[in-house]
Design a protein around this motif. Structure first.
Motif, mmCIF file in Angstrom:
data_model
loop_
_atom_site.group_PDB
_atom_site.id
_atom_site.type_symbol
_atom_site.label_atom_id
_atom_site.label_comp_id
_atom_site.label_asym_id
_atom_site.label_seq_id
_atom_site.Cartn_x
_atom_site.Cartn_y
_atom_site.Cartn_z
ATOM 1 N N MET A 167 0.564 -1.073 0.313
ATOM 2 C CA MET A 167 -0.019 -0.161 -0.090
ATOM 3 C C MET A 167 0.755 1.170 0.385
ATOM 4 O O MET A 167 2.011 1.212 0.267
ATOM 5 N N GLY A 168 0.590 1.822 -0.421
ATOM 6 C CA GLY A 168 1.563 3.526 -0.977
ATOM 7 C C GLY A 168 1.288 4.493 0.577
ATOM 8 O O GLY A 168 0.220 4.655 1.461
ATOM 9 N N GLY A 169 2.129 5.510 0.989
ATOM 10 C CA GLY A 169 2.640 6.308 2.115
ATOM 11 C C GLY A 169 1.081 6.837 2.577
ATOM 12 O O GLY A 169 0.539 7.164 1.298
ATOM 13 N N SER A 171 -1.849 5.731 3.514
ATOM 14 C CA SER A 171 -3.395 5.315 3.221
ATOM 15 C C SER A 171 -3.454 4.671 4.297
ATOM 16 O O SER A 171 -2.628 4.516 5.537
ATOM 17 N N GLU A 172 -4.824 4.514 4.804
ATOM 18 C CA GLU A 172 -5.409 4.097 6.007
ATOM 19 C C GLU A 172 -5.719 2.124 5.744
ATOM 20 O O GLU A 172 -5.947 1.832 4.708
ATOM 21 N N ALA A 173 -5.301 2.069 6.923
ATOM 22 C CA ALA A 173 -4.568 0.090 7.236
ATOM 23 C C ALA A 173 -5.261 -0.394 8.180
ATOM 24 O O ALA A 173 -4.417 0.700 9.607
ATOM 25 N N ALA A 174 -5.615 -1.557 8.759
ATOM 26 C CA ALA A 174 -5.824 -2.085 9.803
ATOM 27 C C ALA A 174 -5.143 -3.349 9.718
ATOM 28 O O ALA A 174 -5.700 -4.549 8.563
ATOM 29 N N LEU A 175 -4.601 -3.629 10.783
ATOM 30 C CA LEU A 175 -4.189 -4.934 10.644
ATOM 31 C C LEU A 175 -4.374 -6.059 12.165
ATOM 32 O O LEU A 175 -4.501 -5.182 13.440
ATOM 33 N N VAL A 176 -4.825 -7.056 11.919
ATOM 34 C CA VAL A 176 -4.833 -8.245 12.811
ATOM 35 C C VAL A 176 -3.423 -8.504 13.253
ATOM 36 O O VAL A 176 -3.339 -9.755 12.253
ATOM 37 N N GLY A 177 -3.011 -8.907 14.305
ATOM 38 C CA GLY A 177 -1.484 -10.029 14.738
ATOM 39 C C GLY A 177 -1.461 -10.185 15.624
ATOM 40 O O GLY A 177 -1.992 -9.046 16.437
ATOM 41 N N MET A 178 -0.591 -11.187 16.182
ATOM 42 C CA MET A 178 -0.018 -11.900 17.218
ATOM 43 C C MET A 178 1.106 -10.735 17.628
ATOM 44 O O MET A 178 1.975 -10.334 16.708
ATOM 45 N N VAL A 179 1.298 -9.874 18.559
ATOM 46 C CA VAL A 179 2.348 -9.269 19.230
ATOM 47 C C VAL A 179 4.208 -10.205 19.360
ATOM 48 O O VAL A 179 3.888 -10.640 20.578
ATOM 49 N N SER A 180 4.800 -9.847 18.409
ATOM 50 C CA SER A 180 6.069 -10.793 18.724
ATOM 51 C C SER A 180 6.961 -9.756 19.177
ATOM 52 O O SER A 180 8.514 -10.518 19.310
ATOM 53 N N LEU A 230 -0.984 4.545 7.147
ATOM 54 C CA LEU A 230 0.822 4.604 7.000
ATOM 55 C C LEU A 230 1.497 5.864 7.199
ATOM 56 O O LEU A 230 1.099 6.783 6.344
ATOM 57 N N ALA A 231 3.096 5.560 7.266
ATOM 58 C CA ALA A 231 3.781 6.560 7.163
ATOM 59 C C ALA A 231 3.996 6.937 5.575
ATOM 60 O O ALA A 231 4.050 5.867 4.658
ATOM 61 N N ASP A 232 4.429 8.292 5.568
ATOM 62 C CA ASP A 232 4.900 8.852 4.138
ATOM 63 C C ASP A 232 5.638 7.758 3.388
ATOM 64 O O ASP A 232 5.103 7.656 1.865
ATOM 65 N N ASP A 233 6.341 6.603 3.768
ATOM 66 C CA ASP A 233 7.119 5.185 2.890
ATOM 67 C C ASP A 233 6.689 3.814 3.141
ATOM 68 O O ASP A 233 6.960 3.370 3.061
ATOM 69 N N GLY A 234 5.118 4.355 4.074
ATOM 70 C CA GLY A 234 4.612 3.227 3.919
ATOM 71 C C GLY A 234 4.740 1.657 5.014
ATOM 72 O O GLY A 234 5.175 0.897 4.702
ATOM 73 N N GLY A 235 6.354 2.785 5.364
ATOM 74 C CA GLY A 235 7.068 0.865 6.371
ATOM 75 C C GLY A 235 6.665 1.511 7.645
ATOM 76 O O GLY A 235 7.122 0.065 8.361
ATOM 77 N N ILE A 236 5.532 2.076 8.371
ATOM 78 C CA ILE A 236 5.576 1.987 9.309
ATOM 79 C C ILE A 236 3.983 1.878 9.766
ATOM 80 O O ILE A 236 3.649 3.296 8.501
ATOM 81 N N LEU A 237 3.292 2.119 11.219
ATOM 82 C CA LEU A 237 1.469 1.952 10.887
ATOM 83 C C LEU A 237 1.782 2.642 11.849
ATOM 84 O O LEU A 237 1.852 2.480 13.284
ATOM 85 N N PHE A 238 0.654 4.103 12.419
ATOM 86 C CA PHE A 238 1.005 5.152 12.707
ATOM 87 C C PHE A 238 -0.553 4.430 13.596
ATOM 88 O O PHE A 238 -1.726 4.526 12.931
ATOM 89 N N VAL A 239 -1.021 3.862 14.824
ATOM 90 C CA VAL A 239 -1.157 3.204 15.238
ATOM 91 C C VAL A 239 -2.977 4.780 15.723
ATOM 92 O O VAL A 239 -2.498 4.919 16.606
ATOM 93 N N ASP A 240 -3.976 4.754 15.560
ATOM 94 C CA ASP A 240 -4.759 5.225 15.987
ATOM 95 C C ASP A 240 -5.841 4.458 17.232
ATOM 96 O O ASP A 240 -6.357 5.198 18.166
ATOM 97 N N SER A 241 -6.493 3.230 16.960
ATOM 98 C CA SER A 241 -7.135 2.464 17.515
ATOM 99 C C SER A 241 -6.479 1.033 17.696
ATOM 100 O O SER A 241 -6.082 0.286 17.042
ATOM 101 N N LEU A 242 -6.425 0.382 19.055
ATOM 102 C CA LEU A 242 -6.233 -0.649 19.126
ATOM 103 C C LEU A 242 -7.524 -1.549 20.083
ATOM 104 O O LEU A 242 -8.148 -1.326 20.676
ATOM 105 N N TYR A 243 -6.944 -2.776 19.408
ATOM 106 C CA TYR A 243 -8.997 -4.270 19.726
ATOM 107 C C TYR A 243 -8.195 -4.763 20.328
ATOM 108 O O TYR A 243 -7.300 -5.232 19.970
ATOM 109 N N PHE A 244 -8.585 -5.220 21.344
ATOM 110 C CA PHE A 244 -8.652 -6.967 22.353
ATOM 111 C C PHE A 244 -10.098 -7.469 21.896
ATOM 112 O O PHE A 244 -11.119 -7.515 21.093
ATOM 113 N N PRO A 245 -9.130 -9.293 21.649
ATOM 114 C CA PRO A 245 -10.211 -10.022 21.461
ATOM 115 C C PRO A 245 -11.669 -9.205 22.039
ATOM 116 O O PRO A 245 -12.720 -9.375 21.940
ATOM 117 N N ASP A 246 -11.423 -9.903 23.303
ATOM 118 C CA ASP A 246 -12.101 -9.620 24.946
ATOM 119 C C ASP A 246 -13.794 -10.349 24.894
ATOM 120 O O ASP A 246 -14.232 -11.015 23.580
#
Length: 515
Positions: A167-169, A171-180, A230-246
């Motif tokens: 995706m381009g820098g 862009s809005e994005a969302a990810l579901v992942g395991m904390v590594s 996403l950052a301008d270079d698309g290499g990192i996601l600046f997080v606005d919201s965080l969710y737990f399975p809950d």
């Protein structure tokens, strides 16, 4: 102390250096004067004998008529006092009538077992497939990810990591992942690396954002969802919201169709010098009173015995040094419970099963010892549904890790139920791999909370605490062991001798104290 129960007879024999056949103990308890019978039996035993036999008891019985059960109705107008159980005063008298139940108990109550209904799910006893190979670990973590991500994908417009990388820098994005990985930057921001089945992606939580506090609640290997830009270079996601399975806030717990109760206890620790036998006797005596007539279930969340070699210098604090003899003694104590009660148990880290979770139930050798009242032992954890009420039983070793890793206001030993709230939020009883909690790879992750429980019951930390999280009752039920030297060394002040009694028809709970 009067020898009025089989367990007390066993304790008296042990104090004098003798063992006895189970039937011998039963026959002594069935006499009018158990103390006199025991004294005479030991006086007339051969000098080289170490075990008291039933045949020898028969030879010296002082009264062939069964003794009246304690608390049997006396002459008209001759009632007995009923001391307060909640203050742990003298044991209340039982009201059962002798000769109406199996010899290993002091009588059954007027209950109808045909009204009972109990089902057990997620019991992996006898179904272990893990070999410790790398692929086993891949399989169990993939299963965890798939199950928990299913609860999160409906909340965010999830894309896999490889798609986000394209995706381009901006862009809005969302990810579901395991904390590594979790680490702080030089500027004090939080960098959280999330992994899905396609790869990993870095996510940045700015320290001045309201969700920064949520980062401090994260554990490695739990599954979360994030949204951001996403950052301008698309290499990192600046997080606005965080969710737990809950657990859903709208969860509506089930209840029983009749007034029936369950006693929820844990950490009995028979075999320890600090096992509180007197408190246990008060508890089991109370179970025979009219006040406890609706208590038809006993659920024990692990550590039935003290075990051997669990912590440094434990042998110096043992009353019984052989683990099989510890289970024999525990089974004797269990016979004090009314014979009509339904008993379900899971193992803990002191029990004679593997330490790695999920822990299977006992093997055949231990099951042959644990025969009292046909008590059933399931795996740790297990989902036990009692007359419609779903109770997640988990011993609770991971609570140590949650309390150590999270801020005090989120998890502490003084309020163990708050640490349980965190596990409910994560929908996993032991999310962090590689820490203090040993985890075993199986063909699936038995530690995921696939079904929302109505009650979450744990032990292990020897502290009493309870509360509700999204309508789920979270209970840590304390213990039956006074403070040991080891606990003093690690500053653990146990809550001992408590029995939480749960009304299954209302999910209201009363905590009774017997110490």
């Amino acid at each position: 102390m009067p020898l009025e129960t089989p367990a007390r007879i066993v304790s008296e024999l042990a104090s004098r250096g003798y063992n006895a056949e189970r039937e011998a103990i039963t026959r002594i308890a069935d006499t009018a004067d158990p103390q006199a019978t025991l004294d005479r039996a030991l006086e007339t035993m051969p000098s080289d004998a170490l075990k008291l036999t039933a045949d020898h008891v028969d030879q010296v019985r002082t009264d062939e008529q069964p003794a009246d059960s304690r608390g049997s109705p006396g002459p008209a107008g001759g009632g007995v006092d009923d001391p307060s159980v909640s203050t742990g005063n003298d044991p209340p008298k039982s009201t059962d009538v002798g000769g109406q139940s199996p010899p290993e108990t002091r009588g059954s109550r007027d209950v109808d077992p045909t009204l009972r209904a109990i089902e057990v799910a997620n019991d992996m006893t006898g179904h272990s497939t893990g070999t410790g190979e790398y692929q086993d670990f891949v399989k169990v973590f993939r299963d965890r990810y798939e199950k928990l991500s299913a609860h999160l994908r409906g909340r965010v417009n999830h894309r896999p990591t490889d798609a986000i990388e394209r995706m381009g820098g901006g862009s809005e994005a969302a990810l579901v992942g395991m904390v590594s990985d979790i680490r702080t930057t030089a500027s004090g921001h939080w960098l959280v690396e999330l992994e899905d089945t396609n790869g990993t992606f870095p996510c940045l939580v700015m320290k001045d954002r309201p969700i920064a506090d949520l980062v401090q609640q994260l554990l490695f290997d739990e599954v979360i969802a994030v949204e951001g830009t996403l950052a301008d270079d698309g290499g990192i996601l600046f997080v606005d919201s965080l969710y737990f399975p809950d657990i859903p806030r709208t969860h509506s717990p089930s209840t029983a169709d009749r007034h029936v109760q369950a006693a929820l206890i844990s950490d009995v620790h028979v075999g320890s010098q600090e096992f509180m036998a007197d408190a246990w006797h008060r508890f089991t005596d109370w179970l025979h009173t009219p006040e406890a007539e609706h208590v038809e279930y006993l659920l024990i969340a692990g550590d039935m015995v003290e075990g051997v070699g669990v912590y440094p210098d434990q042998d110096e604090e043992l009353d019984i040094v052989d683990v099989y003899e510890q289970y024999e003694r525990f089974s004797e104590y269990l016979t004090e419970v009314p014979g009509d009660m339904e008993i379900r148990m899971i193992p803990g880290n002191h029990d004679a099963v593997r330490l790695a979770e999920p822990q299977p139930g006992f093997d055949e050798e231990l099951r042959e010892i644990m025969t009292a009242h046909d008590a059933q032992v399931h795996s740790n954890p297990a989902l036990v549904t009692v007359e419609g009420v779903t109770i997640l039983m988990y011993h609770g070793v991971s609570l140590d890790e949650v309390i150590a890793e999270l801020p005090d206001e989120e998890a502490s030993y003084d309020e163990p139920h708050k640490a349980m709230y965190q596990l409910l939020k994560k929908r996993h009883v032991a999310p962090q791999y590689g820490g203090h909690t040993r985890l075993a790879p199986e063909d699936r992750d038995y530690l995921v909370m696939e079904e929302v429980p109505d009650v979450f019951h744990t032990g292990h930390v020897h502290k009493l605490g309870w509360g509700k999280y999204h309508n789920v009752l979270a209970l840590n039920s304390g213990c039956w062991q006074a403070q040991t030297d080891f606990q003093k060394s690690v500053n653990i002040d146990p809550d001992a001798g408590f029995a939480p009694i749960l009304d299954l028809d209302t999910l209201e709970m009363t905590v009774r104290k017997f110490a």
